[in-house]
Design a protein around this motif. Structure first.
Motif, short mmCIF file in Angstrom:
data_model
loop_
_atom_site.label_atom_id
_atom_site.label_comp_id
_atom_site.label_asym_id
_atom_site.label_seq_id
_atom_site.Cartn_x
_atom_site.Cartn_y
_atom_site.Cartn_z
N VAL A 1 9.73 6.75 -23.24
CA VAL A 1 9.61 5.59 -22.36
C VAL A 1 9.70 6.10 -20.92
CG1 VAL A 1 10.62 3.41 -21.58
CG2 VAL A 1 10.60 3.97 -24.01
N LEU A 2 8.66 5.84 -20.14
CA LEU A 2 8.66 6.17 -18.71
C LEU A 2 8.76 4.86 -17.94
CD1 LEU A 2 8.29 8.25 -16.38
CD2 LEU A 2 5.83 7.74 -16.52
N VAL A 3 9.92 4.60 -17.34
CA VAL A 3 10.12 3.38 -16.54
C VAL A 3 9.83 3.74 -15.09
CG1 VAL A 3 11.73 1.59 -15.82
CG2 VAL A 3 11.88 2.54 -18.14
N THR A 4 8.83 3.10 -14.51
CA THR A 4 8.46 3.40 -13.13
C THR A 4 9.23 2.50 -12.18
OG1 THR A 4 6.55 1.91 -13.24
CG2 THR A 4 6.19 4.22 -13.81
N GLY A 5 9.55 3.05 -11.00
CA GLY A 5 10.47 2.38 -10.10
C GLY A 5 9.90 1.87 -8.80
N THR A 6 8.60 1.61 -8.77
CA THR A 6 8.02 1.16 -7.51
C THR A 6 8.55 -0.21 -7.08
OG1 THR A 6 6.14 0.27 -8.75
CG2 THR A 6 5.89 2.46 -7.79
N HIS A 7 9.01 -1.03 -8.04
CA HIS A 7 9.50 -2.36 -7.71
C HIS A 7 10.99 -2.38 -7.32
CE1 HIS A 7 5.81 -3.27 -9.94
NE2 HIS A 7 5.85 -4.48 -9.42
N GLU A 8 11.64 -1.23 -7.43
CA GLU A 8 13.06 -1.17 -7.13
C GLU A 8 13.28 -0.86 -5.64
OE1 GLU A 8 15.41 -1.85 -9.84
OE2 GLU A 8 13.39 -2.56 -10.32
N GLU A 9 14.42 -1.28 -5.12
CA GLU A 9 14.71 -1.07 -3.70
C GLU A 9 15.44 0.26 -3.50
OE1 GLU A 9 16.75 -4.49 -2.20
OE2 GLU A 9 15.07 -5.85 -2.57
N THR A 10 14.69 1.32 -3.65
CA THR A 10 15.21 2.67 -3.44
C THR A 10 14.39 3.35 -2.36
OG1 THR A 10 13.80 3.44 -5.25
CG2 THR A 10 16.09 2.92 -5.80
N ASP A 11 15.00 4.32 -1.68
CA ASP A 11 14.29 5.02 -0.61
C ASP A 11 13.07 5.76 -1.15
OD1 ASP A 11 16.08 4.11 1.28
OD2 ASP A 11 17.36 5.90 1.16
#
Length: 275
Positions: A172-182
């Motif tokens: 499972v590859l969870v992508t993080g473009t929607h998360e509020e990270t730098d």
């Protein structure tokens, strides 16, 4: 039938996006970039632009199966890539197809919403994906909202990923473009644990078709013989570069430049944009 085709075939099940940003066209351009032949099976017709999905109509399951079987009876398929399926019946059709080819890798992009907004499947579709498709999936590529939708009991993304693995996914590859990270943090899980976190520079703007591009790239790299970890890593590099060189030719999101490799960036004119 050729036993060792020079160009690996990837059969994709996806919707048609008339803006050309996502869906089948994204699959075709990406797989060509991976050195593969895309065999596109249309699962839905959509009315969408670079801003939103306005409506869609799922293709009948019988026609989806007929399209896929025509290909599978004619040429060797090295990998499957699934995107928007559009209906419960089409999820069931995909399950029927994949069950007949248990040794062929499967990349599933569990499309629930379009990048610019708009639902592409209800809870019945999500539940069918959990029960019928996750056990057959080699690499699942949800973004963080999709991971939470597919694994609603998880309090964290780690818990969501472990729940998805428990359904039978290999990775499972969870992508993080929607998360509020730098930086964008993409997290790869397998065997119930976090295997690797990949960090990518966060680009400005938002993009239409980024998830399709990433999933298709992974499928193409699996088709040419890479093992999953390497395929996931190299596919992210390709997808990030396609986004970095993306262009805005509509009034909504940017589109990935999936054919960036075909032009010399220093000599190529800047893409046209709308102000």
């Amino acid at each position: 039938m050729p036993q060792n085709p020079a160009v690996p075939v990837v059969l994709t099940l996806s919707g048609n996006d008339p803006s050309g940003g996502a869906g089948i066209q994204a699959d075709i351009e990406t797989l060509a970039s991976m050195g593969c032949h895309c065999a596109p099976v249309i699962t839905a017709l959509t009315v969408q632009d670079t801003s939103a999905v306005h409506t869609f109509s799922a293709v009948s399951a019988d026609l989806v199966l007929a399209q896929a079987r025509a290909v599978l009876e004619d040429m060797p398929v090295a990998a499957f890539k699934l995107g928007m399926l559009g209906s419960l019946e089409n999820v069931e059709a995909a399950h029927e197809l994949l069950s007949a080819y248990p040794d062929t890798p499967v990349v599933l992009d569990p499309v629930a919403t379009a990048g610019g907004g708009g639902g592409l499947g209800g809870e019945a579709v999500l539940e069918a994906i959990r029960k019928l498709l996750l056990p057959l999936t080699t690499v699942l590529t949800p973004n963080s909202p999709e991971a939470r939708a597919l694994a609603p009991r998880g309090a964290t993304l780690d818990e969501c990923a472990r729940e998805l693995l428990a359904h039978g996914c290999g990775y499972v590859l969870v992508t993080g473009t929607h998360e509020e990270t730098d930086q964008v943090e993409n997290r790869l899980y397998t065997g119930g644990d976090l295997l690797e976190t990949f960090f990518w520079e966060r680009l400005g703007g938002s993009y239409h078709g980024s998830g399709c591009t990433l999933a298709s790239a992974i499928a193409g790299l699996l088709a040419v013989g890479l093992e999953p970890f390497t395929a996931v890593h190299e596919a992210q590099e390709y997808a990030w570069e396609a986004l970095r060189q993306g262009y805005r030719i509509g009034r909504g999101q940017y589109l990935p430049n999936r054919l960036f490799w075909a032009r010399d960036e220093e000599e190529a004119p800047a893409p046209a944009t709308l102000q």
